[in-house]
Design a protein around this motif. Structure first.
Motif, PDB file in Angstrom:
ATOM      1  N   TRP A 187       5.840  19.886   0.053  1.00 53.31           N
ATOM      2  CA  TRP A 187       6.885  18.929  -0.298  1.00 53.31           C
ATOM      3  C   TRP A 187       6.964  18.689  -1.801  1.00 53.31           C
ATOM      4  CZ3 TRP A 187       5.321  14.552   3.653  1.00 53.31           C
ATOM      5  CH2 TRP A 187       5.685  14.952   4.953  1.00 53.31           C
ATOM      6  N   THR A 188       8.187  18.397  -2.258  1.00 56.06           N
ATOM      7  CA  THR A 188       8.391  17.860  -3.594  1.00 56.06           C
ATOM      8  C   THR A 188       8.115  16.352  -3.565  1.00 56.06           C
ATOM      9  OG1 THR A 188      10.709  17.359  -3.171  1.00 56.06           O
ATOM     10  CG2 THR A 188      10.199  19.564  -4.035  1.00 56.06           C
ATOM     11  N   PHE A 189       8.107  15.734  -4.733  1.00 52.64           N
ATOM     12  CA  PHE A 189       7.884  14.291  -4.767  1.00 52.64           C
ATOM     13  C   PHE A 189       8.973  13.516  -4.024  1.00 52.64           C
ATOM     14  CE2 PHE A 189       8.732  10.155  -6.756  1.00 52.64           C
ATOM     15  CZ  PHE A 189       7.559   9.508  -6.406  1.00 52.64           C
ATOM     16  N   PRO A 190      10.279  13.829  -4.201  1.00 50.63           N
ATOM     17  CA  PRO A 190      11.282  13.086  -3.423  1.00 50.63           C
ATOM     18  C   PRO A 190      11.103  13.243  -1.917  1.00 50.63           C
ATOM     19  CG  PRO A 190      12.327  14.195  -5.276  1.00 50.63           C
ATOM     20  CD  PRO A 190      10.920  14.718  -5.198  1.00 50.63           C
ATOM     21  N   GLU A 191      10.710  14.435  -1.470  1.00 51.54           N
ATOM     22  CA  GLU A 191      10.484  14.642  -0.038  1.00 51.54           C
ATOM     23  C   GLU A 191       9.293  13.832   0.446  1.00 51.54           C
ATOM     24  OE1 GLU A 191      12.275  19.211   0.179  1.00 51.54           O
ATOM     25  OE2 GLU A 191      10.141  18.853  -0.236  1.00 51.54           O
ATOM     26  N   TRP A 192       8.219  13.809  -0.359  1.00 57.25           N
ATOM     27  CA  TRP A 192       7.052  12.998   0.007  1.00 57.25           C
ATOM     28  C   TRP A 192       7.424  11.524   0.091  1.00 57.25           C
ATOM     29  CZ3 TRP A 192       5.026   9.097  -3.025  1.00 57.25           C
ATOM     30  CH2 TRP A 192       3.821   8.541  -2.584  1.00 57.25           C
ATOM     31  N   ALA A 193       8.188  11.046  -0.867  1.00 55.26           N
ATOM     32  CA  ALA A 193       8.556   9.626  -0.887  1.00 55.26           C
ATOM     33  C   ALA A 193       9.363   9.247   0.346  1.00 55.26           C
ATOM     34  CB  ALA A 193       9.343   9.305  -2.157  1.00 55.26           C
ATOM     35  N   VAL A 194      10.316  10.089   0.719  1.00 57.64           N
ATOM     36  CA  VAL A 194      11.116   9.821   1.916  1.00 57.64           C
ATOM     37  C   VAL A 194      10.241   9.869   3.163  1.00 57.64           C
ATOM     38  CG1 VAL A 194      12.917  10.780   3.406  1.00 57.64           C
ATOM     39  CG2 VAL A 194      13.314  10.550   0.950  1.00 57.64           C
ATOM     40  N   ALA A 195       9.354  10.863   3.216  1.00 48.39           N
ATOM     41  CA  ALA A 195       8.517  11.030   4.408  1.00 48.39           C
ATOM     42  C   ALA A 195       7.520   9.891   4.564  1.00 48.39           C
ATOM     43  CB  ALA A 195       7.782  12.367   4.331  1.00 48.39           C
ATOM     44  N   MET A 196       6.716   9.649   3.534  1.00 49.72           N
ATOM     45  CA  MET A 196       5.615   8.703   3.670  1.00 49.72           C
ATOM     46  C   MET A 196       6.070   7.253   3.559  1.00 49.72           C
ATOM     47  SD  MET A 196       3.321  10.764   4.458  1.00 49.72           S
ATOM     48  CE  MET A 196       2.152   9.455   4.737  1.00 49.72           C
ATOM     49  N   HIS A 197       6.966   6.974   2.635  1.00 50.04           N
ATOM     50  CA  HIS A 197       7.385   5.585   2.439  1.00 50.04           C
ATOM     51  C   HIS A 197       8.604   5.216   3.283  1.00 50.04           C
ATOM     52  CE1 HIS A 197       4.629   4.257  -0.686  1.00 50.04           C
ATOM     53  NE2 HIS A 197       4.700   5.488  -1.185  1.00 50.04           N
ATOM     54  N   GLY A 198       9.523   6.160   3.426  1.00 50.31           N
ATOM     55  CA  GLY A 198      10.743   5.827   4.137  1.00 50.31           C
ATOM     56  C   GLY A 198      10.694   6.056   5.632  1.00 50.31           C
ATOM     57  N   THR A 199       9.832   6.974   6.085  1.00 50.38           N
ATOM     58  CA  THR A 199       9.840   7.373   7.495  1.00 50.38           C
ATOM     59  C   THR A 199       8.636   6.848   8.268  1.00 50.38           C
ATOM     60  OG1 THR A 199      11.027   9.395   6.868  1.00 50.38           O
ATOM     61  CG2 THR A 199      10.049   9.332   9.076  1.00 50.38           C
ATOM     62  N   VAL A 200       7.421   7.179   7.820  1.00 52.64           N
ATOM     63  CA  VAL A 200       6.255   6.809   8.625  1.00 52.64           C
ATOM     64  C   VAL A 200       5.699   5.432   8.283  1.00 52.64           C
ATOM     65  CG1 VAL A 200       5.650   9.231   9.005  1.00 52.64           C
ATOM     66  CG2 VAL A 200       4.548   7.966   7.150  1.00 52.64           C
ATOM     67  N   LYS A 201       5.774   5.034   7.013  1.00 58.21           N
ATOM     68  CA  LYS A 201       5.167   3.750   6.639  1.00 58.21           C
ATOM     69  C   LYS A 201       5.714   2.572   7.444  1.00 58.21           C
ATOM     70  CE  LYS A 201       5.875   1.612   2.572  1.00 58.21           C
ATOM     71  NZ  LYS A 201       5.762   1.359   1.122  1.00 58.21           N
ATOM     72  N   PRO A 202       7.021   2.497   7.681  1.00 58.05           N
ATOM     73  CA  PRO A 202       7.517   1.350   8.448  1.00 58.05           C
ATOM     74  C   PRO A 202       6.926   1.235   9.853  1.00 58.05           C
ATOM     75  CG  PRO A 202       9.319   2.428   7.305  1.00 58.05           C
ATOM     76  CD  PRO A 202       8.134   3.321   7.176  1.00 58.05           C
ATOM     77  N   ARG A 203       6.340   2.313  10.357  1.00 56.84           N
ATOM     78  CA  ARG A 203       5.757   2.308  11.695  1.00 56.84           C
ATOM     79  C   ARG A 203       4.255   2.022  11.687  1.00 56.84           C
ATOM     80  NH1 ARG A 203      10.186   1.855  14.906  1.00 56.84           N
ATOM     81  NH2 ARG A 203      11.774   3.387  14.316  1.00 56.84           N
ATOM     82  N   TYR A 204       3.691   1.818  10.523  1.00 57.46           N
ATOM     83  CA  TYR A 204       2.255   1.563  10.430  1.00 57.46           C
ATOM     84  C   TYR A 204       1.921   0.141  10.865  1.00 57.46           C
ATOM     85  CZ  TYR A 204       0.019   5.594   8.183  1.00 57.46           C
ATOM     86  OH  TYR A 204      -0.545   6.826   7.928  1.00 57.46           O
ATOM     87  N   ALA A 205       0.980   0.034  11.795  1.00 60.06           N
ATOM     88  CA  ALA A 205       0.388  -1.256  12.148  1.00 60.06           C
ATOM     89  C   ALA A 205      -0.861  -1.462  11.290  1.00 60.06           C
ATOM     90  CB  ALA A 205       0.018  -1.277  13.621  1.00 60.06           C
ATOM     91  N   PRO A 206      -1.336  -2.690  11.183  1.00 60.88           N
ATOM     92  CA  PRO A 206      -2.564  -2.911  10.413  1.00 60.88           C
ATOM     93  C   PRO A 206      -3.726  -2.008  10.836  1.00 60.88           C
ATOM     94  CG  PRO A 206      -1.511  -5.008  10.842  1.00 60.88           C
ATOM     95  CD  PRO A 206      -0.730  -3.968  11.604  1.00 60.88           C
ATOM     96  N   GLU A 207      -3.871  -1.745  12.131  1.00 53.92           N
ATOM     97  CA  GLU A 207      -4.967  -0.896  12.593  1.00 53.92           C
ATOM     98  C   GLU A 207      -4.832   0.526  12.064  1.00 53.92           C
ATOM     99  OE1 GLU A 207      -8.251   0.872  14.318  1.00 53.92           O
ATOM    100  OE2 GLU A 207      -7.803  -1.194  13.745  1.00 53.92           O
ATOM    101  N   ASP A 208      -3.603   1.025  11.906  1.00 59.00           N
ATOM    102  CA  ASP A 208      -3.405   2.352  11.322  1.00 59.00           C
ATOM    103  C   ASP A 208      -3.873   2.375   9.873  1.00 59.00           C
ATOM    104  OD1 ASP A 208      -2.032   3.457  13.674  1.00 59.00           O
ATOM    105  OD2 ASP A 208      -0.384   2.129  13.107  1.00 59.00           O
ATOM    106  N   VAL A 209      -3.605   1.286   9.168  1.00 60.96           N
ATOM    107  CA  VAL A 209      -4.083   1.173   7.790  1.00 60.96           C
ATOM    108  C   VAL A 209      -5.603   1.156   7.759  1.00 60.96           C
ATOM    109  CG1 VAL A 209      -4.237  -0.390   5.814  1.00 60.96           C
ATOM    110  CG2 VAL A 209      -2.013   0.052   6.874  1.00 60.96           C
ATOM    111  N   ARG A 210      -6.218   0.375   8.639  1.00 59.40           N
ATOM    112  CA  ARG A 210      -7.675   0.246   8.629  1.00 59.40           C
ATOM    113  C   ARG A 210      -8.364   1.583   8.861  1.00 59.40           C
ATOM    114  NH1 ARG A 210     -12.090   0.353  11.508  1.00 59.40           N
ATOM    115  NH2 ARG A 210     -10.901   1.075  13.313  1.00 59.40           N
ATOM    116  N   ILE A 211      -7.955   2.321   9.891  1.00 62.27           N
ATOM    117  CA  ILE A 211      -8.652   3.557  10.210  1.00 62.27           C
ATOM    118  C   ILE A 211      -8.371   4.621   9.162  1.00 62.27           C
ATOM    119  CG2 ILE A 211      -6.840   4.418  11.770  1.00 62.27           C
ATOM    120  CD1 ILE A 211     -10.671   4.926  12.055  1.00 62.27           C
TER     121      ILE A 211
END
Length: 431
Positions: free
Chosen positions: A77-101
């Motif tokens: 991925w390029t940086f714009p693709e990473w930003a869309v993927a990690m911040h725009g797509t999957v991050k909103p679905r993270y629960a606190p437990e996902d962050v912890r592990i």
């Protein structure tokens, strides 16, 4: 309690101590007491360092461990693709437990590869509970960590109350897990907001870290114009800025962190170790994120050395090793405590296998660490004088169980996000 690391090739990273072809390191109550060719300590527990390189633990001053579950998914991925993927797509679905592990496994991965101190740049800031889960993950690891809280990341919301809440929970700057503030820069918010947040950081005694990249704007110059450059700030990436802006950082006493593998792969441009050194800065190296690159500093060192030597031949193996030990410790305000094998400092130490077939025979231990070493040769790790990795295995860690939890987290987040896990996901470059 006394421990002696006996008979290793000592790379101290302290000019006053020097490097020893064969030497001993004496530890008492978590503190380095002596580093000498031979130390008499008949009452000390002995760690045999024969055929080992003994050196200070590595220091990574910029890593986003909450993304660990998606290791390798963004290799192309390029940086714009990473930003869309990690911040725009999957991050909103993270629960606190996902962050912890993710944070726990990511921190243990770093520890296993010899990173005794790590700054966790946290920008999965969906709620206070997510921040608390990240802190819990760091505390569950035996590593020395700094929780760099990117409060309000991606917003212009006020964050003073949240920073003060977390500061109350991480009030002890001598504790194994400390606190820094991941600022929003002038490219993300107003210069007035940056000024206000720096004032709060100074009030609370917090160091700060700030991502900087420029496509023609002059963010460092704008900060300098408003007297907002600080000697307690680390500027991350700093690609695209002018040489005069690098000199501004140096004159203010600031520090810089380069993520060479990420910057090359994502399209930031060449890592700027040479330009930064020419401006009077001491570059440091960091991993950044494991969806894109390997999670060890050996890889970052090799890339940094190869690129700069390819550009102008100026980089040396020792300067690269300084970038992930004493210079990185200084960038975090910790160089009086860690970063070198110096009597009086905390005993954060790694032993690397010099008898491994990928390393032997070792002629120059510094060059061998930078050019040949890898996580597989990290034999022993001590933090505060306590052995946390022994004979190549983390002590008291059920790795298999943690990987199962991490995999389940990835699968849940991916399913909720509609993300395929078959290697076909190519996010759009724009949100």
């Amino acid at each position: 309690m006394k421990t002696i690391i006996r008979g290793g090739q000592v790379v101290s990273m302290d000019p006053a101590v020097g490097d020893l072809p064969a030497g001993d390191v004496l530890i008492e109550d978590g503190v380095i007491v002596d580093v000498s060719p031979h130390v008499d300590a008949p009452d000390a527990e002995v760690i045999d360092a024969s055929d080992r390189i003994v050196m200070p633990g590595f220091v990574d001053n910029h890593r986003h461990t909450w993304q660990t579950a998606f290791r390798g998914i963004g290799s192309d991925w390029t940086f714009p693709e990473w930003a869309v993927a990690m911040h725009g797509t999957v991050k909103p679905r993270y629960a606190p437990e996902d962050v912890r592990i993710g944070t726990l496994v990511g921190r243990l991965e770093a520890l296993s590869s010899g990173v005794t101190t790590m700054l966790d740049w946290f920008h999965c800031t969906l709620s206070p509970a997510h921040a608390d889960a990240a802190i819990e993950g760091l505390r569950a690891s035996a590593g020395r960590s700094v929780f760099c809280y990117g409060a309000g990341w991606g917003t212009t919301d006020p964050v003073d109350a949240e920073i003060r809440r977390v500061r109350a929970a991480l009030a002890d700057d001598d504790a194994r897990v400390g606190l820094a503030w991941g600022l929003r820069g002038v490219e993300d918010t107003s210069v007035e907001t940056v000024a206000a947040e720096l004032a709060v950081a100074e009030e609370l005694g917090l160091r700060t870290s700030l991502h900087i990249a420029s496509d023609g704007s002059r963010p460092i110059a704008e900060l300098a114009e408003h007297d907002l450059l600080r000697d307690t700030t680390t500027y991350v990436h700093v690609t695209g800025v002018g040489d005069d802006e690098l000199r501004m950082i140096a004159e203010a006493g600031g520090s810089v962190s380069i993520s060479p593998d990420v910057e090359l792969k994502m399209g930031f441009g060449l890592p700027m170790t040479g330009r930064m050194a020419a401006a009077g800065l001491k570059p440091t190296l960091s991993v950044d994120d494991v969806p894109s690159v390997a999670g060890d500093l050996f890889s970052a060192m090799r890339t940094a050395l190869a690129v700069q030597r390819g550009v102008d031949g100026t980089q040396s193996s020792r300067s690269v090793l300084e970038a992930v030990t004493i210079d990185a410790a200084a960038s975090m305000g910790l160089d009086q405590r860690i970063g070198s094998l110096t009597p009086g400092k905390r005993a954060d130490i790694v032993l690397l296998r010099a008898d491994d077939i990928t390393m032997a025979p070792v002629t120059d231990p510094v060059a061998s660490v930078v050019s040949s070493a890898h996580p597989g040769i990290v034999d022993t790790v001590l933090v505060d004088g306590i052995v946390v990795k022994k004979d190549g295995e983390l002590v008291g860690v059920d790795v298999r169980a943690l990987i199962a939890q991490l995999t389940a987290s990835r699968d849940r987040v991916a399913a909720a996000s509609g993300v395929p896990l078959d290697g076909t996901w190519q996010p759009a470059a724009t949100a």
